[in-house]
Scaffold this motif. Sequence first.
Motif, PDB file in Angstrom:
ATOM      1  N   PHE A 180     128.061 -11.829  -9.455  1.00  0.00           N
ATOM      2  CA  PHE A 180     126.724 -11.623  -8.883  1.00  0.00           C
ATOM      3  C   PHE A 180     125.714 -12.229  -9.853  1.00  0.00           C
ATOM      4  N   THR A 181     124.950 -13.206  -9.408  1.00  0.00           N
ATOM      5  CA  THR A 181     123.997 -13.860 -10.307  1.00  0.00           C
ATOM      6  C   THR A 181     122.665 -14.092  -9.591  1.00  0.00           C
ATOM      7  N   ALA A 182     121.555 -13.934 -10.342  1.00  0.00           N
ATOM      8  CA  ALA A 182     120.234 -14.162  -9.736  1.00  0.00           C
ATOM      9  C   ALA A 182     120.009 -15.643  -9.480  1.00  0.00           C
ATOM     10  N   ALA A 183     120.684 -16.514 -10.238  1.00  0.00           N
ATOM     11  CA  ALA A 183     120.499 -17.960 -10.035  1.00  0.00           C
ATOM     12  C   ALA A 183     121.716 -18.717 -10.538  1.00  0.00           C
ATOM     13  N   VAL A 184     122.002 -19.835  -9.867  1.00  0.00           N
ATOM     14  CA  VAL A 184     122.996 -20.795 -10.371  1.00  0.00           C
ATOM     15  C   VAL A 184     122.214 -22.043 -10.768  1.00  0.00           C
ATOM     16  N   ASP A 185     122.272 -22.373 -12.057  1.00  0.00           N
ATOM     17  CA  ASP A 185     121.491 -23.508 -12.561  1.00  0.00           C
ATOM     18  C   ASP A 185     122.280 -24.805 -12.468  1.00  0.00           C
ATOM     19  N   GLU A 186     121.685 -25.858 -13.067  1.00  0.00           N
ATOM     20  CA  GLU A 186     122.208 -27.208 -12.851  1.00  0.00           C
ATOM     21  C   GLU A 186     123.471 -27.517 -13.664  1.00  0.00           C
ATOM     22  N   LYS A 187     123.393 -27.232 -14.983  1.00  0.00           N
ATOM     23  CA  LYS A 187     124.491 -27.684 -15.856  1.00  0.00           C
ATOM     24  C   LYS A 187     124.333 -27.060 -17.257  1.00  0.00           C
ATOM     25  N   LEU A 188     125.246 -27.446 -18.151  1.00  0.00           N
ATOM     26  CA  LEU A 188     125.119 -27.099 -19.573  1.00  0.00           C
ATOM     27  C   LEU A 188     124.656 -28.333 -20.336  1.00  0.00           C
ATOM     28  N   ASN A 189     123.910 -28.100 -21.436  1.00  0.00           N
ATOM     29  CA  ASN A 189     123.560 -29.245 -22.283  1.00  0.00           C
ATOM     30  C   ASN A 189     124.637 -29.430 -23.368  1.00  0.00           C
ATOM     31  N   ASP A 190     124.397 -30.338 -24.314  1.00  0.00           N
ATOM     32  CA  ASP A 190     125.412 -30.647 -25.331  1.00  0.00           C
ATOM     33  C   ASP A 190     125.724 -29.468 -26.249  1.00  0.00           C
ATOM     34  N   HIS A 191     124.811 -28.494 -26.321  1.00  0.00           N
ATOM     35  CA  HIS A 191     125.042 -27.298 -27.143  1.00  0.00           C
ATOM     36  C   HIS A 191     125.520 -26.125 -26.279  1.00  0.00           C
ATOM     37  N   ALA A 192     125.912 -26.434 -25.064  1.00  0.00           N
ATOM     38  CA  ALA A 192     126.391 -25.419 -24.113  1.00  0.00           C
ATOM     39  C   ALA A 192     125.321 -24.387 -23.773  1.00  0.00           C
ATOM     40  N   TYR A 193     124.053 -24.796 -23.809  1.00  0.00           N
ATOM     41  CA  TYR A 193     122.985 -23.961 -23.266  1.00  0.00           C
ATOM     42  C   TYR A 193     122.798 -24.318 -21.793  1.00  0.00           C
ATOM     43  N   ILE A 194     122.425 -23.301 -21.017  1.00  0.00           N
ATOM     44  CA  ILE A 194     122.237 -23.529 -19.585  1.00  0.00           C
ATOM     45  C   ILE A 194     120.931 -24.293 -19.356  1.00  0.00           C
ATOM     46  N   VAL A 195     120.998 -25.321 -18.496  1.00  0.00           N
ATOM     47  CA  VAL A 195     119.845 -26.154 -18.151  1.00  0.00           C
ATOM     48  C   VAL A 195     119.506 -25.948 -16.672  1.00  0.00           C
ATOM     49  N   PRO A 196     118.256 -25.572 -16.316  1.00  0.00           N
ATOM     50  CA  PRO A 196     117.134 -25.324 -17.222  1.00  0.00           C
ATOM     51  C   PRO A 196     117.206 -23.970 -17.928  1.00  0.00           C
ATOM     52  N   GLY A 197     117.909 -23.007 -17.384  1.00  0.00           N
ATOM     53  CA  GLY A 197     118.171 -21.760 -18.093  1.00  0.00           C
ATOM     54  C   GLY A 197     116.947 -20.978 -18.506  1.00  0.00           C
ATOM     55  N   LEU A 198     117.093 -20.246 -19.604  1.00  0.00           N
ATOM     56  CA  LEU A 198     115.956 -19.497 -20.152  1.00  0.00           C
ATOM     57  C   LEU A 198     116.030 -19.450 -21.667  1.00  0.00           C
ATOM     58  N   GLY A 199     116.926 -20.279 -22.246  1.00  0.00           N
ATOM     59  CA  GLY A 199     117.086 -20.274 -23.699  1.00  0.00           C
ATOM     60  C   GLY A 199     118.139 -19.266 -24.118  1.00  0.00           C
ATOM     61  N   ASP A 200     118.001 -18.749 -25.324  1.00  0.00           N
ATOM     62  CA  ASP A 200     118.964 -17.783 -25.855  1.00  0.00           C
ATOM     63  C   ASP A 200     118.521 -16.374 -25.455  1.00  0.00           C
ATOM     64  N   ALA A 201     119.279 -15.767 -24.565  1.00  0.00           N
ATOM     65  CA  ALA A 201     118.847 -14.486 -23.992  1.00  0.00           C
ATOM     66  C   ALA A 201     118.735 -13.404 -25.060  1.00  0.00           C
ATOM     67  N   GLY A 202     119.720 -13.342 -25.973  1.00  0.00           N
ATOM     68  CA  GLY A 202     119.681 -12.306 -27.014  1.00  0.00           C
ATOM     69  C   GLY A 202     118.461 -12.454 -27.899  1.00  0.00           C
ATOM     70  N   ASP A 203     118.182 -13.672 -28.313  1.00  0.00           N
ATOM     71  CA  ASP A 203     117.017 -13.912 -29.171  1.00  0.00           C
ATOM     72  C   ASP A 203     115.709 -13.586 -28.438  1.00  0.00           C
ATOM     73  N   ARG A 204     115.657 -13.905 -27.157  1.00  0.00           N
ATOM     74  CA  ARG A 204     114.419 -13.656 -26.417  1.00  0.00           C
ATOM     75  C   ARG A 204     114.224 -12.155 -26.149  1.00  0.00           C
ATOM     76  N   LEU A 205     115.329 -11.436 -25.963  1.00  0.00           N
ATOM     77  CA  LEU A 205     115.217  -9.988 -25.749  1.00  0.00           C
ATOM     78  C   LEU A 205     114.725  -9.280 -26.992  1.00  0.00           C
ATOM     79  N   TYR A 206     115.245  -9.716 -28.147  1.00  0.00           N
ATOM     80  CA  TYR A 206     115.030  -8.949 -29.372  1.00  0.00           C
ATOM     81  C   TYR A 206     114.134  -9.653 -30.393  1.00  0.00           C
ATOM     82  N   GLY A 207     113.606 -10.816 -30.015  1.00  0.00           N
ATOM     83  CA  GLY A 207     112.637 -11.490 -30.884  1.00  0.00           C
ATOM     84  C   GLY A 207     113.258 -12.041 -32.148  1.00  0.00           C
ATOM     85  N   THR A 208     114.553 -12.345 -32.113  1.00  0.00           N
ATOM     86  CA  THR A 208     115.232 -12.915 -33.297  1.00  0.00           C
ATOM     87  C   THR A 208     115.318 -14.425 -33.134  1.00  0.00           C
ATOM     88  N   LYS A 209     115.518 -15.074 -34.255  1.00  0.00           N
ATOM     89  CA  LYS A 209     115.741 -16.545 -34.158  1.00  0.00           C
ATOM     90  C   LYS A 209     116.140 -17.041 -35.510  1.00  0.00           C
TER      91      LYS A 209
END
Length: 209
Positions: A180-209
Amino acid sequence: MGEVFTFDHPLIQHKLTLLRSKETGPKEFRELADEISTLMAYEVTRDMPIREVEIETPIQTMKANKIAGKKLGIVPILRAGLGMLDGVLKLIPTAKVGHIGLYRDPDTLEPVEYYCKLPTDINERDLIVVDPMLATGGSASAALQFIKDRNPRGIKFMCLVAAPEGIERVQKDHPDVDIFTAAVDEKLNDHAYIVPGLGDAGDRLYGTK
Ligand code: PRP
Ligand code: URA
């Protein structure tokens, strides 16, 4: 083959757009992830069985429906999965909660397990595994296998954003698990991040980087 359910409800799509925006800070990101998870949980639990019971209203007795005592469990994949937990618990507050700690090694991109605590009666429970991001599918697939080795009654996977690569991996490794997913995006980039995605979910939730 497990089915893939997406969510075209305007409220979910609207909130997901806000969640994706890089202008959205951790406080709002957490609130949005929580709200979207609650809205999704309404659909994810649609197939729960019900049973008829007799009750008395102030006017008369009647037969009415209740959930048929089905035992549920929610398993967030740490750490980002925690951002979806409370949203699901709002609708099913009596569910038990298990935790699986996995992180994706930034070099190998392979999941590394560091924690696992699951309900002891897992074999009597239907589980919903939650993680906002399904990218390569390595983390989800490893978590699902880990849980399956302990014989749950049933298992579903719920995320916010999925890449086609991750869906394919989970369907191949776990053909019995619906996604069950709210969206299916286009692809992964070279670092295996989802494109367009939302970035790093853990870092965005907790303000880490
Ligand atoms: C993120 C995300 C998933 C995983 C997805 O976690 O929450 O668990 O990556 O990637 P994959 O499908 O390629 O395995 P991350 O490893 O960043 O750990 P975190 O939740 O602790 O931030
Ligand atoms: N993990 C994330 O948090 N985001 C991605 O895009 C991929 C993996």
